[in-house]
Design a protein around this motif. Structure first.
Motif, mmCIF file in Angstrom:
data_model
loop_
_atom_site.group_PDB
_atom_site.id
_atom_site.type_symbol
_atom_site.label_atom_id
_atom_site.label_comp_id
_atom_site.label_asym_id
_atom_site.label_seq_id
_atom_site.Cartn_x
_atom_site.Cartn_y
_atom_site.Cartn_z
ATOM 1 N N CYS A 41 56.824 34.421 43.930
ATOM 2 C CA CYS A 41 56.553 35.263 42.759
ATOM 3 C C CYS A 41 56.724 34.459 41.482
ATOM 4 O O CYS A 41 57.768 33.844 41.258
ATOM 5 N N ALA A 53 52.549 37.421 39.287
ATOM 6 C CA ALA A 53 51.549 37.034 40.280
ATOM 7 C C ALA A 53 52.212 36.290 41.431
ATOM 8 O O ALA A 53 53.327 35.784 41.311
ATOM 9 N N GLU A 55 52.264 35.586 46.071
ATOM 10 C CA GLU A 55 52.030 36.061 47.428
ATOM 11 C C GLU A 55 53.343 36.516 48.048
ATOM 12 O O GLU A 55 54.363 35.832 47.916
ATOM 13 N N SER A 57 55.234 38.673 51.556
ATOM 14 C CA SER A 57 55.194 39.327 52.857
ATOM 15 C C SER A 57 56.483 40.129 52.959
ATOM 16 O O SER A 57 57.570 39.561 53.064
ATOM 17 N N TRP A 61 59.006 48.433 50.258
ATOM 18 C CA TRP A 61 58.236 48.643 49.035
ATOM 19 C C TRP A 61 59.182 48.656 47.855
ATOM 20 O O TRP A 61 60.267 49.249 47.920
ATOM 21 N N THR A 93 50.354 43.283 37.259
ATOM 22 C CA THR A 93 50.858 42.835 38.560
ATOM 23 C C THR A 93 49.704 42.326 39.411
ATOM 24 O O THR A 93 48.732 43.049 39.647
ATOM 25 N N ALA A 94 49.819 41.084 39.849
ATOM 26 C CA ALA A 94 48.787 40.477 40.690
ATOM 27 C C ALA A 94 49.431 39.881 41.934
ATOM 28 O O ALA A 94 49.096 38.769 42.357
ATOM 29 N N LEU A 95 50.365 40.621 42.523
ATOM 30 C CA LEU A 95 50.963 40.207 43.786
ATOM 31 C C LEU A 95 50.074 40.654 44.934
ATOM 32 O O LEU A 95 49.551 41.770 44.916
ATOM 33 N N HIS A 96 49.898 39.805 45.909
ATOM 34 C CA HIS A 96 49.099 40.189 47.078
ATOM 35 C C HIS A 96 49.742 39.639 48.338
ATOM 36 O O HIS A 96 50.731 38.899 48.275
ATOM 37 N N ALA A 97 49.192 40.013 49.455
ATOM 38 C CA ALA A 97 49.773 39.628 50.739
ATOM 39 C C ALA A 97 49.758 38.118 50.920
ATOM 40 O O ALA A 97 48.827 37.427 50.483
ATOM 41 N N GLN A 98 50.792 37.622 51.573
ATOM 42 C CA GLN A 98 50.880 36.190 51.830
ATOM 43 C C GLN A 98 49.723 35.717 52.703
ATOM 44 O O GLN A 98 49.325 36.388 53.653
ATOM 45 N N SER A 99 49.188 34.566 52.374
ATOM 46 C CA SER A 99 48.108 33.972 53.151
ATOM 47 C C SER A 99 48.531 33.809 54.610
ATOM 48 O O SER A 99 49.645 33.367 54.900
#
Length: 205
Positions: A41, A53, A55, A57, A61, A93-99
């Motif tokens: 993060c 922003a 990634e 996992s 929540w 917020t631009a967090l997304h799932a880990q690659s």
């Protein structure tokens, strides 16, 4: 031969430190939800805006906006005139799932086989100059900004202080690497526009 050594410290209200504290708070909350969470993060702060922003996992929540706003408020950015305020600043917020590629590299069936997704290089050292084993220059620089933050939050004296500040301490050492004297102390702080504060201390022998 004598030499000078300098360390710098920034307060909790410095943009870099604000960003670190928001990222740390998000990490702490995710780990509280999921002890096996992977959190990469990054946070950026600027006038009236926070960008988060990265990634992650995580099986749990967390409320990213609430965490960010609470952290900013605890630091002391609670007035609109600061142009950066906990309740009114924008939070993107631009967090997304880990690659999955990274996840495959770090997730293992047993902890002994656990991998690492990123590497970093840093340096530092322990010293007996202080009780906490930090260099004396850094220890004093930290103490200055901590004390300034305490005075600001008490709200009894120097009521014009704002959260962002920075300190710098320079100490003269002798040929045996022993501190001889404080050469220079610089302490700068954000303050209300109606206040003019300019003070630089130069120590003498």
């Amino acid at each position: 031969m004598h030499y000078l050594f300098t360390s710098e410290s920034v307060s909790e209200g410095h943009p870099d430190k604000v960003s670190d504290q928001i990222s740390d708070a998000i990490l702490d909350n995710m780990l509280a939800q999921d002890a096996q969470a992977h959190v990469a993060c990054e946070t950026l702060c600027t006038t009236g805006q926070v960008v988060i922003a990265g990634e992650v996992s995580c099986k749990g929540w967390v409320d990213i906006q609430q965490i960010a706003r609470r952290t900013i408020a605890e630091i002391g950015y609670t007035k609109a005139e600061y142009k950066f305020e906990a309740e009114s600043c924008g939070i993107l917020t631009a967090l997304h799932a880990q690659s999955q590629d990274i996840n495959m590299g770090v997730s293992r069936a047993t902890e002994d086989e656990q991998g690492a997704g990123d590497q970093g290089m840093m340096f530092g050292y322990a010293t007996d100059e202080t009780d906490n084993f930090m260099p004396l220059t850094l220890d004093l620089a930290h103490t200055l900004v901590y004390t300034l933050a305490r005075i600001r939050k008490e709200g009894k004296e120097m009521t014009y202080l704002r959260p962002d500040s920075k300190s710098q301490v320079t100490i003269e050492y002798d040929a045996q690497n022993r501190p001889v004297r404080i050469d220079t102390i610089v302490l700068s702080t954000q303050h209300d526009e109606t206040t003019v504060v300019s003070q630089k201390s130069k120590a003498s022998r």
